[in-house]
Design an enzyme around this catalytic site. Structure first.
Site, mmCIF file in Angstrom:
data_model
loop_
_atom_site.group_PDB
_atom_site.id
_atom_site.type_symbol
_atom_site.label_atom_id
_atom_site.label_comp_id
_atom_site.label_asym_id
_atom_site.label_seq_id
_atom_site.Cartn_x
_atom_site.Cartn_y
_atom_site.Cartn_z
ATOM 1 N N GLY A 260 9.771 -64.894 12.710
ATOM 2 C CA GLY A 260 9.172 -64.434 11.725
ATOM 3 C C GLY A 260 7.435 -63.973 11.651
ATOM 4 C CB CYS B 16 4.735 -61.514 8.159
ATOM 5 S SG CYS B 16 5.342 -61.631 6.362
ATOM 6 N N GLY C 133 -10.305 -62.448 3.233
ATOM 7 C CA GLY C 133 -11.239 -63.043 2.863
ATOM 8 C C GLY C 133 -11.175 -63.362 1.358
ATOM 9 C CD GLU D 200 -4.366 -61.789 -0.079
ATOM 10 O OE1 GLU D 200 -3.716 -62.733 0.914
ATOM 11 O OE2 GLU D 200 -3.690 -60.966 -0.409
ATOM 12 C CD GLU E 237 -17.697 -57.286 3.669
ATOM 13 O OE1 GLU E 237 -16.644 -57.816 4.127
ATOM 14 O OE2 GLU E 237 -18.042 -56.087 4.441
ATOM 15 N N GLY F 119 -10.581 -59.091 10.458
ATOM 16 C CA GLY F 119 -9.793 -58.122 11.005
ATOM 17 C C GLY F 119 -8.911 -58.712 12.228
ATOM 18 C CG HIS G 139 5.814 -55.218 -27.879
ATOM 19 N ND1 HIS G 139 4.261 -55.049 -27.162
ATOM 20 C CD2 HIS G 139 5.813 -56.053 -28.777
ATOM 21 C CE1 HIS G 139 3.832 -55.611 -28.374
ATOM 22 N NE2 HIS G 139 4.478 -56.415 -29.068
#
Lengths: 450, 450
Positions: B41, B44, B180, B182, B198, B267, B438
């Site tokens: 996996g 991810c 970062g 998230e 940052e 990164g 709607h």
């Protein structure tokens, strides 16, 4: 206030207020008529889409809290009345938003009961108002059954249900169409015992069989009692409750349910009887007003839009028709394409369908290909704990999309991906070319096609 | 087990296992190599998309329970360790799903460290295996900074963070890119005090300025401290905590934060150093393997896909590249179109963008039109209590869509509507023709264009 306008609009629901806004924002003098300020927003805002979805949202949160009970040591007591209070707040906030926009657009609001006098005049509580154009947009009411009259006490319509302050312990829902299924789903999450009685052989009558069967299976898992091919044969008071007998039309087997409330959701009828339509020689069919393709009545300056004409009785359709007529009055052009109309149901799992169903294709004798994937194989759905349901797309032999259906989480949003695909006449290869973001529910489209 | 296969694949992440499955399902003999079963996996499933989104899901539920505290008399105690346990269960369930599929497809799994011997042979823990095709898919690792070495104790990577059993009270996130942001968003909902440092002038560096500014504003409302144009100048232990000094590169003002954990999210770098690439004369650039357009190395039978090549380092890209190579090996054709790659961030509000940003268009000198609507005017967003953010679409002068961005609820799903619109080269009229259901979030598209 003058009593002469560029346009008078009867009915302040989505068709009426959107028409009024479009004209008002472009400098036309507009008069919008409805019974009271509380009616602004129409059925959609006050007794339909918005309050139902507010309850759906609360109900889903209740369900999630149950699922996560142990993860977060959650303790909660369902206060249905608080969910009702929240929906009242949300309605009021949205209504104030519409009223502000109407005021900014200098739309005159008159409260009272309007009727036609001539094709240039309407009468509201005895006072006549005149206009170059008149737009009828008076909406619809929930229908009773001949055997079951809505009294809004114990036998109630969706409007009545949305006014309940307390959750009914036991409820019988007559009609397993979109509205009946939405209420069944949300009331079950709040803790009601729900029984559905549906006359047709399946719930959500016109929808794809596989979608209908999947929803039925999920409803049964949730202990919602679903009785198809069935009809009410007797209703009687029993102490504080109602004893309902319903019969299976095939087996003739009669069952009974002892409930607090009967919700009748067997469709809606157009509010056209009090409009004095004879004054303009408007034709009707089962109370629906017959219009030309441009929504005018007999090619006159009087138009009818929304639930009072024979197009789908949906707020989003009404909105488009209202805007269409506003543009027509301004000499602009617009199109309303009913073929690309998503059909959504805010049950759990949710439903979002567009285009033709397998049954449609079979009955038309069109040969087709089927692609299918299940949410149980979708990572995001698993993470959400909502991995029931599937996505299916039906294509022509040369892989042009003819119909698509989602049943599962966020189905009512995902269906718009297929709507734009169909609008653009996209084929399977084009749908496959997109590198769907990961992990998303939308990836189910790629899973079905790969 | 034979030691001769049609294909050997090094790395069982999304690129590797999807390639293996595609080949195995079509009868090829395949050998899939990774360090251990727990690695199946890849990043991810084990240290990236899936566990992060599981925490996001739990964090959002926590937030909703806070918002609905009074409505349902909710009482809960955040047990971060239970959220971690849930994500472990979900990972394990998804991993078992992949393993079952690999077994059904008769893919041989070998656990150990693989390296190239020739263009037809790989060596795993001293044993040689042979194949007609070799696919390298060894993925990537989280990078350190020269001034800040990841020790996975108090200075941790995203992988380390996902292994924490307890919530850090105070955390400093170095790097305000997608990852970062998230983590900042979800940890803040769980209750951490979060400081972002940052280096660039904005968070989510490459994203549309307006999206970046909106996320910044929402982060500030949530008391996340965001420090752009800033860099770490000193880190020292202080009792059980870490004292971090960071400097604004423009003002030279130095601030300090006393934290429990520093998360370094600056990164990722490709895992290529131990592959013995010299054996096949593969060229690299900053450790990324250089391939031909068909992902082959020097047009040979050895391929490289996923995070080890210079395409976007995303699971969904890796999946496509893995399938592309499987099809290539089978003599089938496939295309991977990186232009239609949604860029999604699972913050709150969420982000979903596709195509060009306003900054891209300006720098290319392309004239464009802008259409925009805000979620605060969207009924469904209001009902969800998530009505921050907006939708923006950028079009050419003749109204072909060049780029689109959502920031708000379900942005990561909604972006696919615009992906298929762009894939189909749809114009504004076609987007407007759809009668959006709607009340849905998708209606914001119509609101922007009407």
């Amino acid at each position: 206030m003058e009593n002469k306008f560029d346009a008078i609009i009867l009915g302040a629901g989505p068709a009426g207020y959107e028409c009024a806004l479009y004209l008002g924002e472009r400098g036309k003098s507009v008069c919008l008529v409805d019974k009271s300020e509380e009616n602004i927003g129409g059925t959609c805002l006050n007794e339909g889409c918005i309050p139902v979805k507010s309850l759906v949202e609360s109900a889903h949160l209740v369900q999630r809290m149950k699922e996560y009970k142990d993860v977060f040591n959650v303790d909660f007591r369902i206060e249905y009345s608080n969910a009702v209070k929240l929906l009242e707040d949300q309605k009021s906030q949205l209504r104030q938003g519409i009223i502000s926009r109407l005021k900014r657009s200098k739309v005159n609001m008159i409260f009272g009961k309007g009727m036609l006098v001539t094709n240039n005049a309407v009468r509201v509580d005895g006072v006549d108002y005149f206009a170059d154009s008149i737009v009828l947009a008076t909406g619809s009411y929930p229908k009773s059954l001949s055997t079951l009259n809505i009294d809004e006490n114990k036998i109630i319509s969706s409007s009545g249900l949305l006014k309940l302050k307390n959750l009914p312990k036991d409820i019988l829902v007559v009609g397993g169409g979109y509205v009946g299924c939405e209420f069944a789903s949300l009331l079950n999450y709040f803790g009601s015992n729900v029984t559905i009685v549906e006359f047709l052989p399946k719930i959500m009558g016109v929808e794809d069989d596989e979608v209908s069967r999947t929803l039925l299976r999920e409803f049964k898992k949730r202990n919602i009692s679903v009785n198809t091919d069935s009809e009410i044969v007797n209703v009687q008071n029993k102490d504080e409750k109602i004893l309902v007998n319903f019969k299976n039309r095939k087996s003739n087997l009669v069952k009974e349910a002892l409930v607090d409330i009967i919700l009748v959701s067997v469709g809606r009828g157009p509010n056209t009887k009090d409009l004095n339509l004879e004054a303009i020689n408007a034709k009707t069919e089962r109370d629906y007003i017959i219009t030309e393709n441009d929504f005018s009545i007999n090619n006159s300056n009087v138009y009818a839009v929304g639930d009072i004409i024979k197009t789908p009785m949906l707020a989003n359709v009404a909105t488009r028709e209202g805007i269409f007529v506003a543009k027509k009055i301004l000499g602009e052009t617009e199109c309303v394409n009913y073929e690309l109309l998503p059909r959504v149901v805010f049950t759990d799992p949710g439903v979002g369908c567009i285009g033709l169903t397998e049954e449609d294709l079979k009955s038309k004798g069109i040969s087709y290909k089927t692609y299918r994937a299940f949410f149980k194989g979708n990572g995001k759905a698993l993470i959400m704990g909502q991995n029931s349901g599937f996505f299916k797309v039906l294509t022509s032999e040369d892989e042009i999309i003819l119909g698509a259906m989602f049943i599962g989480p966020m189905a009512y949003e995902l269906v718009h991906i297929m709507a734009i695909a169909m609008q653009s006449k996209a084929n399977v290869t084009e749908l496959k070319n997109i590198i769907y973001a990961h992990p998303t529910l939308s990836e189910i489209i790629f899973s079905a096609l790969v």
